[in-house]
Design a protein around this motif. Structure first.
Motif, mmCIF file in Angstrom:
data_model
loop_
_atom_site.group_PDB
_atom_site.id
_atom_site.type_symbol
_atom_site.label_atom_id
_atom_site.label_comp_id
_atom_site.label_asym_id
_atom_site.label_seq_id
_atom_site.Cartn_x
_atom_site.Cartn_y
_atom_site.Cartn_z
ATOM 1 N N MET A 1 0.839 -1.179 0.000
ATOM 2 C CA MET A 1 0.000 0.000 0.000
ATOM 3 C C MET A 1 0.887 1.246 0.000
ATOM 4 O O MET A 1 1.848 1.338 0.748
ATOM 5 N N ALA A 2 0.515 2.211 -0.816
ATOM 6 C CA ALA A 2 1.260 3.472 -0.872
ATOM 7 C C ALA A 2 0.992 4.290 0.387
ATOM 8 O O ALA A 2 -0.118 4.265 0.925
ATOM 9 N N PRO A 3 1.986 5.015 0.849
ATOM 10 C CA PRO A 3 1.780 5.866 2.026
ATOM 11 C C PRO A 3 0.739 6.953 1.765
ATOM 12 O O PRO A 3 0.584 7.419 0.642
ATOM 13 N N ILE A 4 0.060 7.353 2.801
ATOM 14 C CA ILE A 4 -0.898 8.457 2.729
ATOM 15 C C ILE A 4 -0.180 9.686 2.166
ATOM 16 O O ILE A 4 1.002 9.879 2.424
ATOM 17 N N ALA A 5 -0.893 10.489 1.392
ATOM 18 C CA ALA A 5 -0.280 11.645 0.758
ATOM 19 C C ALA A 5 -1.189 12.867 0.873
ATOM 20 O O ALA A 5 -2.388 12.748 1.141
ATOM 21 N N ALA A 6 -0.600 14.032 0.655
ATOM 22 C CA ALA A 6 -1.363 15.275 0.675
ATOM 23 C C ALA A 6 -2.504 15.189 -0.334
ATOM 24 O O ALA A 6 -2.352 14.620 -1.416
ATOM 25 N N GLY A 7 -3.652 15.713 0.065
ATOM 26 C CA GLY A 7 -4.836 15.705 -0.776
ATOM 27 C C GLY A 7 -5.777 14.538 -0.508
ATOM 28 O O GLY A 7 -6.919 14.552 -0.954
ATOM 29 N N GLU A 8 -5.295 13.542 0.217
ATOM 30 C CA GLU A 8 -6.118 12.363 0.504
ATOM 31 C C GLU A 8 -6.892 12.529 1.807
ATOM 32 O O GLU A 8 -6.466 13.241 2.714
#
Length: 163
Positions: A1-8
């Motif tokens: 899973m990709a790390p949480i990012a800005a905008g999410e």
């Protein structure tokens, strides 16, 4: 899973703590952050040198300044049990604003895509990566995630710059 990012949108999850009567309590991240500006930061482990001497003290020292810029909650999470987190919180008698919450099984770190497996070190197991998130009504505005063992991107100073 990709790390949480800005905008999410931040996923919901359950964190734990001991109340003033040492009773086990749970709460959801969404209940803490909905409709608010929040800093959620995580450390690999309570009472570890970098976490205890640099990362957490920075947020305690800068809490008033962060609050003056609109931050309503400052939350520290770690993959430790609520008993350890309460003892760690008590080790900072000057703290008035940082909440210490337990992610005992690393479930929330996993939900954020920010867990790390330190099993090869022999004593840590699954932990959280070091990070600091600036949230505005459940949306990640800034995601400062450390690449390795450093404590630079996820500091209170960097959160102040983002505000």
């Amino acid at each position: 899973m990709a790390p949480i990012a800005a905008g999410e949108l931040i996923p919901d999850g359950t964190l734990a703590y001991l109340d003033d009567q040492d009773k086990f309590q749970q709460l959801s991240v969404h209940s803490l952050a909905k409709g608010k500006k929040v800093i959620l930061f995580a450390v690999p482990g309570a009472f570890t040198p970098g976490c205890s001497m640099k990362h957490v003290p920075g947020f305690i020292e800068k809490a008033e300044e962060l609050k003056s810029k609109g931050i309503e909650e400052i939350i520290c999470i770690s993959v430790n049990d609520p008993y350890v987190m309460k003892a760690w919180e008590k080790s900072y008698p000057e703290n008035k604003h940082v909440k210490f919450l337990a992610d005992g099984s690393a479930n929330y770190a996993r939900a954020l895509g920010l867990e790390r497996n330190d099993s090869e070190r022999g004593w840590f197991g699954v932990r959280s990566r070091r990070f600091a998130l600036l949230l505005d009504d459940l949306t990640v505005k800034v995601a400062n995630i450390e690449a390795g063992g450093e404590i630079s991107a996820s500091t209170a100073e960097e959160m102040l710059k983002a505000l």
